[in-house]
Scaffold this active site. Structure first.
Site, PDB file in Angstrom:
ATOM      1  N   THR A 132       0.861  -1.191   0.000  1.00 28.70           N
ATOM      2  CA  THR A 132       0.000   0.000   0.000  1.00 28.70           C
ATOM      3  C   THR A 132       0.894   1.237   0.000  1.00 28.70           C
ATOM      4  O   THR A 132       2.032   1.177   0.469  1.00 28.70           O
ATOM      5  CB  THR A 132      -0.847  -0.049   1.290  1.00 28.70           C
ATOM      6  OG1 THR A 132      -1.751  -1.134   1.188  1.00 28.70           O
ATOM      7  CG2 THR A 132      -1.601   1.232   1.560  1.00 28.70           C
ATOM      8  N   THR A 165      -0.697   1.422   7.005  1.00 32.20           N
ATOM      9  CA  THR A 165      -0.653   0.215   6.179  1.00 32.20           C
ATOM     10  C   THR A 165      -0.708  -0.988   7.116  1.00 32.20           C
ATOM     11  O   THR A 165      -0.242  -0.920   8.251  1.00 32.20           O
ATOM     12  CB  THR A 165       0.621   0.156   5.312  1.00 32.20           C
ATOM     13  OG1 THR A 165       0.613  -1.067   4.562  1.00 32.20           O
ATOM     14  CG2 THR A 165       1.904   0.220   6.139  1.00 32.20           C
ATOM     15  N   GLY A 166      -1.289  -2.077   6.639  1.00 32.99           N
ATOM     16  CA  GLY A 166      -1.365  -3.267   7.481  1.00 32.99           C
ATOM     17  C   GLY A 166      -2.763  -3.852   7.491  1.00 32.99           C
ATOM     18  O   GLY A 166      -3.532  -3.663   6.544  1.00 32.99           O
ATOM     19  N   GLY A 202      -6.130  -3.984   7.757  1.00 33.61           N
ATOM     20  CA  GLY A 202      -7.086  -2.876   7.736  1.00 33.61           C
ATOM     21  C   GLY A 202      -8.239  -2.995   8.693  1.00 33.61           C
ATOM     22  O   GLY A 202      -8.706  -1.991   9.246  1.00 33.61           O
ATOM     23  N   ARG A 222     -15.082  -6.161  -0.267  1.00 39.54           N
ATOM     24  CA  ARG A 222     -14.485  -5.757   1.019  1.00 39.54           C
ATOM     25  C   ARG A 222     -13.778  -4.409   0.867  1.00 39.54           C
ATOM     26  O   ARG A 222     -13.074  -4.162  -0.094  1.00 39.54           O
ATOM     27  CB  ARG A 222     -13.497  -6.820   1.472  1.00 39.54           C
ATOM     28  CG  ARG A 222     -12.726  -6.463   2.769  1.00 39.54           C
ATOM     29  CD  ARG A 222     -11.368  -5.871   2.476  1.00 39.54           C
ATOM     30  NE  ARG A 222     -10.552  -5.729   3.669  1.00 39.54           N
ATOM     31  CZ  ARG A 222      -9.387  -5.089   3.706  1.00 39.54           C
ATOM     32  NH1 ARG A 222      -8.894  -4.531   2.610  1.00 39.54           N
ATOM     33  NH2 ARG A 222      -8.703  -4.991   4.830  1.00 39.54           N
ATOM     34  N   VAL A 223     -13.968  -3.534   1.830  1.00 37.07           N
ATOM     35  CA  VAL A 223     -13.259  -2.254   1.848  1.00 37.07           C
ATOM     36  C   VAL A 223     -12.428  -2.207   3.120  1.00 37.07           C
ATOM     37  O   VAL A 223     -12.925  -2.545   4.194  1.00 37.07           O
ATOM     38  CB  VAL A 223     -14.257  -1.076   1.798  1.00 37.07           C
ATOM     39  CG1 VAL A 223     -13.537   0.247   1.991  1.00 37.07           C
ATOM     40  CG2 VAL A 223     -15.011  -1.081   0.469  1.00 37.07           C
ATOM     41  N   GLY A 224     -11.161  -1.806   2.984  1.00 40.94           N
ATOM     42  CA  GLY A 224     -10.267  -1.771   4.140  1.00 40.94           C
ATOM     43  C   GLY A 224     -10.232  -0.408   4.804  1.00 40.94           C
ATOM     44  O   GLY A 224     -11.137   0.409   4.662  1.00 40.94           O
ATOM     45  N   ASP A 225      -9.144  -0.171   5.517  1.00 38.58           N
ATOM     46  CA  ASP A 225      -8.998   1.076   6.277  1.00 38.58           C
ATOM     47  C   ASP A 225      -8.544   2.249   5.406  1.00 38.58           C
ATOM     48  O   ASP A 225      -8.767   3.412   5.761  1.00 38.58           O
ATOM     49  CB  ASP A 225      -7.971   0.889   7.395  1.00 38.58           C
ATOM     50  CG  ASP A 225      -6.594   0.512   6.842  1.00 38.58           C
ATOM     51  OD1 ASP A 225      -6.522  -0.406   5.985  1.00 38.58           O
ATOM     52  OD2 ASP A 225      -5.598   1.142   7.237  1.00 38.58           O
TER      53      ASP A 225
HETATM   54  N1  ASP Z   1      -4.375  -1.601   4.939  1.00 41.20           N
HETATM   55  C1  ASP Z   1      -4.660  -2.210   3.664  1.00 41.20           C
HETATM   56  C2  ASP Z   1      -6.022  -2.855   3.731  1.00 41.20           C
HETATM   57  O1  ASP Z   1      -6.308  -3.485   4.736  1.00 41.20           O
HETATM   58  C3  ASP Z   1      -3.677  -3.217   3.223  1.00 41.20           C
HETATM   59  C4  ASP Z   1      -2.215  -2.873   3.433  1.00 41.20           C
HETATM   60  O2  ASP Z   1      -1.885  -1.778   3.839  1.00 41.20           O
HETATM   61  O3  ASP Z   1      -1.381  -3.737   3.182  1.00 41.20           O
HETATM   62  O4  ASP Z   1      -6.733  -2.783   2.765  1.00 41.20           O
END
Ligand code: ASP
Length: 317
Positions: free
Chosen positions: A178, A229-230, A232, A206-209
């Site tokens: 990301t 990032t990570g 979500g 699906r929608v993340g953070d």
């Molecule tokens: N945070 C992002 C999500 O969960 C993925 C990522 O940052 O690797 O969509």
């Protein structure tokens, strides 16, 4: 129904003006920029991405020194990362479990607290630009799915064919990170943005953070700007980016303690594999924070005195 949607979109396009032209600023000496290219696995130094990020920041540093606005630098930086094909955003966004790309992005202006975001975009070339259009040219914050995609397309967001996305035509999708940016400009204004393809195992829809203001992105003048990032789902549940600002604003913590506490809190709530991730943040005085609970985080920074440095584990010259 189709006609109704069509005429609503036509009036949306007519009712809007061009993106806000940000004013130049050269009030202060001090400025800073910090960016990330996602988390990193142990032992894997992504040299190509680090070189790209250092070069990118050299250009952004020059623009900030010349008086560019934080919000413009956030957008410009992320567009270039989306177009590079090196990150899990834009061109190299990762496929979902259904085998196709859905992207999410958001941007926030710390001066006005205005924000824009897009979620589950399938055909938008630069999701961060679409997010900026939502912020500047609609009365909404978040546009999602195919109807949201129609709306940002009506505003002028560039669309591409599915083949544009590298992972749509590659049997072996690449695990890239990301992207995000947090910036302090010479007016003292803060801004942040994030863009992603999410993660490979995600269920379509699906929608993340990353597009959720207060979770993956937050900026408030006088306090801080951050991008995450990570994992979500944890960043949403712990309102990660806004929690850093709240700790600073109401609890008097400095940016390092606040950002580390939020990362630690999510890690402690997970099972060791879940709840992991990282954040980049800059405060109103230009101090940086970049904690992570993963093996590494691909990141780079520069400011008015510091030449661009980048690293996935330790920051390297
Ligand atoms: N945070 C992002 C999500 O969960 C993925 C990522 O940052 O690797 O969509």
């Amino acid at each position: 129904m189709r006609e109704l949607i069509g005429s609503a979109l036509a009036s949306l396009a007519l009712a809007t003006t061009g993106a806000t032209a940000s004013e130049q600023c050269d009030t202060n000496e001090k400025f800073g920029i910090i960016i990330h290219g996602g988390t990193a696995k142990a032992g894997n130094i992504p040299e190509e991405r680090l070189v790209f990020m250092r070069t990118l920041l050299a250009g952004m540093k020059a623009d900030l020194a010349a008086g560019a606005a934080a919000i413009d630098i956030v957008e410009d930086t992320i567009v270039k990362m989306e177009d590079s094909g090196l990150f899990n955003a834009g061109k190299a966004a990762i496929n979902n479990a259904g085998g196709f790309v859905e992207t999410d992005a958001s941007i926030m202006d710390g001066k006005t607290l205005e924000a824009g975001s897009v979620g589950s975009m399938q055909f938008i070339k630069n999701p961060i630009q679409a997010a900026r259009m939502v912020m500047d040219r609609t009365r909404h914050v978040m546009m999602v799915g195919n109807r949201g995609e129609n709306a940002v397309t009506a505003l002028g967001a560039e669309t591409v064919e599915p083949e544009y996305f590298i992972n749509n035509i590659d049997d072996q999708p690449k695990e890239h990170g990301t992207v995000g940016a947090a910036v302090l400009d010479r007016c003292g204004d803060l801004a942040a943005g994030t863009s992603t393809g999410g993660y490979g195992a995600k269920i379509p829809g699906r929608v993340g953070d990353s597009p959720v203001i207060g979770a993956g992105t937050y900026a408030k003048n006088g306090i801080m700007a951050a991008s995450a990032t990570g994992h979500g789902e944890f960043f949403i549940r712990f309102t990660a980016a806004r929690s850093i600002a709240a700790r600073m604003e109401y609890g008097g913590e400095d940016i390092s303690d606040a950002a580390q506490a939020v990362i630690d809190e999510m890690y402690a709530a997970g099972d060791g594999a879940s709840g992991r991730g990282g954040l980049i943040a800059i405060d109103a005085d230009g101090n940086f924070a970049m904690p992570f609970s993963t093996d590494g985080m691909v990141r780079a920074l520069a400011n008015n005195t510091q030449a661009p440095v980048a690293g996935a584990f330790a920051l390297m010259e």
